[in-house]
Design an enzyme around this catalytic site. Structure first.
Site, PDB file in Angstrom:
ATOM      1  N   VAL A  15     -14.734 -21.280  -2.177  1.00  0.00           N
ATOM      2  CA  VAL A  15     -15.183 -19.906  -1.982  1.00  0.00           C
ATOM      3  C   VAL A  15     -15.582 -19.757  -0.520  1.00  0.00           C
ATOM      4  O   VAL A  15     -16.317 -20.582   0.013  1.00  0.00           O
ATOM      5  CB  VAL A  15     -16.391 -19.631  -2.910  1.00  0.00           C
ATOM      6  CG1 VAL A  15     -17.137 -18.387  -2.493  1.00  0.00           C
ATOM      7  CG2 VAL A  15     -15.931 -19.519  -4.356  1.00  0.00           C
ATOM      8  N   CYS A  16     -15.075 -18.726   0.145  1.00  0.00           N
ATOM      9  CA  CYS A  16     -15.418 -18.527   1.561  1.00  0.00           C
ATOM     10  C   CYS A  16     -16.914 -18.245   1.689  1.00  0.00           C
ATOM     11  O   CYS A  16     -17.431 -17.292   1.098  1.00  0.00           O
ATOM     12  CB  CYS A  16     -14.630 -17.377   2.165  1.00  0.00           C
ATOM     13  SG  CYS A  16     -15.181 -16.978   3.847  1.00  0.00           S
ATOM     14  N   VAL A  17     -17.573 -19.070   2.480  1.00  0.00           N
ATOM     15  CA  VAL A  17     -19.028 -18.992   2.558  1.00  0.00           C
ATOM     16  C   VAL A  17     -19.499 -17.656   3.153  1.00  0.00           C
ATOM     17  O   VAL A  17     -20.454 -17.053   2.655  1.00  0.00           O
ATOM     18  CB  VAL A  17     -19.572 -20.225   3.325  1.00  0.00           C
ATOM     19  CG1 VAL A  17     -19.300 -20.142   4.809  1.00  0.00           C
ATOM     20  CG2 VAL A  17     -21.036 -20.425   3.059  1.00  0.00           C
ATOM     21  N   ALA A  23     -18.806 -14.799   0.670  1.00  0.00           N
ATOM     22  CA  ALA A  23     -19.683 -14.924  -0.499  1.00  0.00           C
ATOM     23  C   ALA A  23     -21.114 -14.511  -0.143  1.00  0.00           C
ATOM     24  O   ALA A  23     -21.792 -13.835  -0.922  1.00  0.00           O
ATOM     25  CB  ALA A  23     -19.648 -16.352  -1.033  1.00  0.00           C
TER      26      ALA A  23
END
Lengths: 125, 123, 100
Positions: free
Chosen positions: A72-74, A77
């Site tokens: 998940v792209c930090v 997110a």
């Protein structure tokens, strides 16, 4: 890459069916990167009604079964509240921050570009 | 950080700048490809050409003026920046309306450009 | 190149953009709400039929069936594929791009 949220579009479902078909044919899925609203797929807190499929949980199960790397792209997110504050601080180090489903990890966009370089095909859903 | 293998990336931006964060997050991905020292070309088409409109003042609606960074892409060695002629024409945009000079190409040339790249992503 | 289109032609202009730009000899796969463009008799059918003469146009079977279109007549020249076929298309063409 999964680019849209499970409540808005079919992306996470389509990517899931594609990954299953590819794996069944003996192909390798080196990574699935969740970007834009796609980060909602990895949110532990999402609970669709019981008679509906929980696509996040299904990705978790597929990851456990096939050893998939779900990222998940930090930044995306954090922008959408999918990562909690603590996870946001730990960023790349956390294997599975508390706010993500099992099998998902949070990491930077570099993981997407790296996949684009390493994989034979990068497919955006 | 640089990975030895190189792929030619084509970054296509098709969304208007401020109605969603799509375009802005797309730019983040573009800059990351640049950080990985991959050759990157950029195309603005469809509503994406609105990102090139000069005099944007998104502070008025509380949004970040991320488009102001496009003229600096050259610093990061991104020199191949295109806009599709048909998209500009359909929206009544002329080259003097744009915040920077770009290479204006027609649809057919754009199709050939896509074929000439290894990874084509649209944001 | 394989072009993927997942938007309804009546909601967004995505399919128009794809067909305008895609080079002859490439392939287009319509999936999700994009499958509505592949059905015969709609307002965009003529556009699709013309495109199918220059490139390979396919529609994803599972998404057709989900929408009650499993038995629908498709635009002439447009083919059905399932997810296995989708994977094969992705391999056959050098790269895959999504018009989103």
């Amino acid at each position: 890459m999964v680019s849209e949220g499970p409540a808005q579009r079919q992306s996470a479902e389509s990517a899931y069916h594609f990954a299953q078909a590819a794996l069944a044919k003996g192909h390798e899925v080196i990574r699935v990167f969740f970007y834009h609203d796609g980060v909602h797929v990895g949110a532990r807190a999402s609970t669709p009604p019981q008679d509906e499929r929980n696509i996040g949980a299904q990705w978790s199960a597929l990851a456990a079964e096939q050893g998939l790397d779900l990222v998940v792209c930090v930044a995306a997110a954090a922008r959408r509240g999918v990562l909690d504050e603590e996870a946001g601080r730990r960023l790349d180090q956390a294997p599975a921050p508390g706010s993500l489903l099992p099998g998902f990890r949070a990491a930077g966009l570099g993981q997407l570009i790296e996949s684009g370089i390493d994989a034979d095909r990068l497919i955006v859903f | 950080m640089a990975t030895p293998a190189r792929k030619r990336f084509l970054w296509m931006s098709r969304r208007a700048p401020h109605g969603s964060v799509q375009a802005q997050e797309g730019l983040d991905a573009l800059l990351m490809a640049v950080a990985f020292e991959q050759p990157v070309s950029v195309v603005f088409l469809d509503d994406g050409v609105y990102q090139l409109k000069r005099d944007q003042d998104p502070a008025r609606i509380g949004r970040k003026n991320f488009c102001a960074g496009f003229p600096s892409l050259g610093i990061y060695d991104v020199h191949d920046i295109y806009a599709e002629r048909e998209s500009l024409a359909l929206r009544g945009l002329r080259e003097e309306d744009l915040l920077m000079p770009v290479r204006v190409v027609d649809s057919a040339a754009l199709g050939a450009l896509m074929e000439a790249h290894d990874v084509v992503m649209s944001f | 190149m394989l072009h993927l289109v997942n938007r309804s032609p009546f909601e967004e202009r995505t399919i128009d953009a794809c067909l305008r730009v895609a080079a002859p000899g490439s392939a287009v796969l319509l999936y999700e709400d994009g499958v509505y463009a592949g059905v015969r008799g709609t307002g965009v059918a003529g556009r699709l039929e013309a495109a199918a003469r220059e490139m390979r146009v396919c529609v994803l079977e599972e998404d057709l069936a989900a929408r009650g279109l499993q038995d629908a007549a498709l635009v002439p020249g447009v083919h059905r594929v399932d997810y296995d076929g989708f994977v094969e298309l992705a391999i056959e063409y050098d790269s895959v791009t999504t018009w989103r």
